[in-house]
Design a protein around this motif. Structure first.
Motif, PDB file in Angstrom:
ATOM      1  N   TYR A  85       6.939 -24.286  43.800  1.00  0.00           N
ATOM      2  CA  TYR A  85       6.828 -23.031  43.164  1.00  0.00           C
ATOM      3  C   TYR A  85       6.490 -23.224  41.641  1.00  0.00           C
ATOM      4  N   GLN A 105       4.137 -18.719  40.369  1.00  0.00           N
ATOM      5  CA  GLN A 105       5.008 -17.638  39.769  1.00  0.00           C
ATOM      6  C   GLN A 105       4.257 -16.927  38.820  1.00  0.00           C
ATOM      7  N   TRP A 132      11.705 -17.602  48.578  1.00  0.00           N
ATOM      8  CA  TRP A 132      11.338 -18.777  48.210  1.00  0.00           C
ATOM      9  C   TRP A 132      12.497 -19.831  48.995  1.00  0.00           C
ATOM     10  N   ASN A 133      13.597 -19.433  48.934  1.00  0.00           N
ATOM     11  CA  ASN A 133      14.885 -20.260  49.620  1.00  0.00           C
ATOM     12  C   ASN A 133      14.406 -20.266  51.067  1.00  0.00           C
ATOM     13  N   ILE A 160      10.364 -14.420  35.077  1.00  0.00           N
ATOM     14  CA  ILE A 160      11.412 -15.057  35.689  1.00  0.00           C
ATOM     15  C   ILE A 160      11.206 -14.518  37.253  1.00  0.00           C
ATOM     16  N   ARG A 161      12.106 -15.159  38.111  1.00  0.00           N
ATOM     17  CA  ARG A 161      12.055 -14.740  39.262  1.00  0.00           C
ATOM     18  C   ARG A 161      13.058 -13.708  39.630  1.00  0.00           C
ATOM     19  N   SER A 162      12.605 -12.643  40.673  1.00  0.00           N
ATOM     20  CA  SER A 162      13.544 -11.714  41.021  1.00  0.00           C
ATOM     21  C   SER A 162      14.532 -12.429  42.054  1.00  0.00           C
ATOM     22  N   ILE A 163      15.517 -11.538  42.359  1.00  0.00           N
ATOM     23  CA  ILE A 163      16.441 -11.998  43.362  1.00  0.00           C
ATOM     24  C   ILE A 163      15.442 -11.895  44.788  1.00  0.00           C
ATOM     25  N   GLN A 180      12.129 -12.710  45.190  1.00  0.00           N
ATOM     26  CA  GLN A 180      11.466 -13.721  45.132  1.00  0.00           C
ATOM     27  C   GLN A 180      12.124 -15.008  45.442  1.00  0.00           C
ATOM     28  N   GLN A 181      13.418 -15.033  44.818  1.00  0.00           N
ATOM     29  CA  GLN A 181      14.222 -16.292  45.147  1.00  0.00           C
ATOM     30  C   GLN A 181      14.476 -16.476  46.440  1.00  0.00           C
ATOM     31  N   THR A 182      15.029 -15.383  47.076  1.00  0.00           N
ATOM     32  CA  THR A 182      15.285 -15.174  48.467  1.00  0.00           C
ATOM     33  C   THR A 182      14.232 -15.645  49.450  1.00  0.00           C
ATOM     34  N   ASP A 207       3.667 -15.008  44.025  1.00  0.00           N
ATOM     35  CA  ASP A 207       4.810 -14.385  44.377  1.00  0.00           C
ATOM     36  C   ASP A 207       4.670 -12.877  44.172  1.00  0.00           C
TER      37      ASP A 207
END
Length: 319
Positions: free
Chosen positions: A298, A273, A286-287, A277-280, A282-284, A247
């Motif tokens: 992940y 990862q 991933w989604n 932590i995952r950033s916003i 990165q999470q977007t 990521d």
């Protein structure tokens, strides 16, 4: 054998595709550069070797001839000194590459295998390299440069999850490909790392060889990685593919596009990862990846054991 001193062959490989076709690719550097084959073990010599590589000149727009047995292939290098050609000429033990105006063959500047002619496997694993196979600190430019220059390949950190994941797939006998945005200049560093850590031997597909000014200006093809993986999937026509990345850059974006293109061919996607932590962002990403419906994980260090159990389940799908 007497080799020409006008040019040398760098990052040369031949891949056995389907339908009796073969992918020949490599880079021509001006000069013989035999010193590049010498083993470097100190941080200082490692840094000097890497820095010097960005001041070597490629042999651009040069006609070359590949001779395999009694057959020949004619091709031409591009502005980066690269040549890539798909041919029905099968590689023979007596294979030479010459400049079109000379008879002496080019010297191959690598100890890493050239021929990847295994028969088509049930599974192909396509993996990123930086921060997926080895720690490169790509998210921090200063740490990346320090790691690249001052750590010899044998002292670079291998990523345990990926190494164990490769071992878990071993009995399926997959083919491996390493596709990375790292420039061709780093070929020996990366192959030395792979060999030293007994990682699976696989074909490397890297971005063009760059000089220092091209490096500073970011002269790397924007869609290189996506197009390289598309080529492999389209031409090798494997039955199942596993994609491995992280990521820290754009792997999730690229793999999302590939999942939409080849939903029935991609068996699994693994994203490592890299931070705590995952950033916003990165999470977007991933989604968007999991929304494709292709199976993906992940991976954080604590989940490594469950991922290995998942691999055992997936292997049943291949039987």
């Amino acid at each position: 054998m007497v080799y020409t001193k006008k040019a040398s062959l760098w990052e040369f490989s031949i891949l056995d595709l389907t339908h009796n076709s073969y992918w020949y690719r490599g880079v021509l550097l001006k000069g013989d550069h035999n010193h590049l084959r010498l083993k470097k073990h100190s941080a200082f010599s490692n840094a000097i070797t890497i820095l010097r590589s960005y001041f070597f000149k490629v042999y651009a727009h040069q006609d070359i001839v590949v001779t395999s047995g009694t057959q020949t292939i004619k091709t031409r290098t591009d502005a980066y000194g690269r040549f890539e050609i798909v041919s029905d000429v099968k590689p023979q033990a007596e294979l030479t590459i010459t400049l079109s105006n000379t008879k002496s063959p080019l010297k191959i500047l690598q100890d890493y295998p050239v021929n990847f002619q295994e028969p088509q496997r049930t599974l192909d694993i396509i993996s990123d390299i930086d921060d997926t196979v080895l720690v490169s600190n790509t998210s921090n430019i200063f740490k990346r440069i320090k790691t690249l220059l001052l750590l010899v390949p044998e002292k670079r950190t291998v990523i345990g999850f990926t190494q164990n994941m490769f071992k878990a797939w071993h009995d399926v006998n997959p083919r491996y490909f390493y596709v990375s945005k790292s420039e061709s200049n780093l070929f020996t560093l990366l192959t030395t790392f792979i060999t030293y850590n007994t990682l699976p031997i696989g074909m490397l597909v890297l971005t063009p060889y760059l000089n220092f000014f091209q490096l500073l200006k970011g002269h790397k093809p924007k869609d290189f990685k996506l197009e390289a993986i598309q080529f492999l999937i389209t031409h090798s026509r494997g039955e199942n593919y596993v994609l491995v990345g992280d990521d820290s850059q754009k792997d999730m974006v690229i793999y999302t596009k590939l999942a939409k293109m080849y939903p029935n061919l991609i068996l699994k996607i693994y994203i490592r990862q890299t931070g705590k932590i995952r950033s916003i962002i990165q999470q977007t990403m991933w989604n968007e990846l999991i929304a494709t419906g292709v199976s993906a994980s992940y991976v954080v260090p604590d989940e490594a054991s469950s991922i290995l159990k998942d691999i055992e389940h997936l292997k049943q799908h291949l039987k």
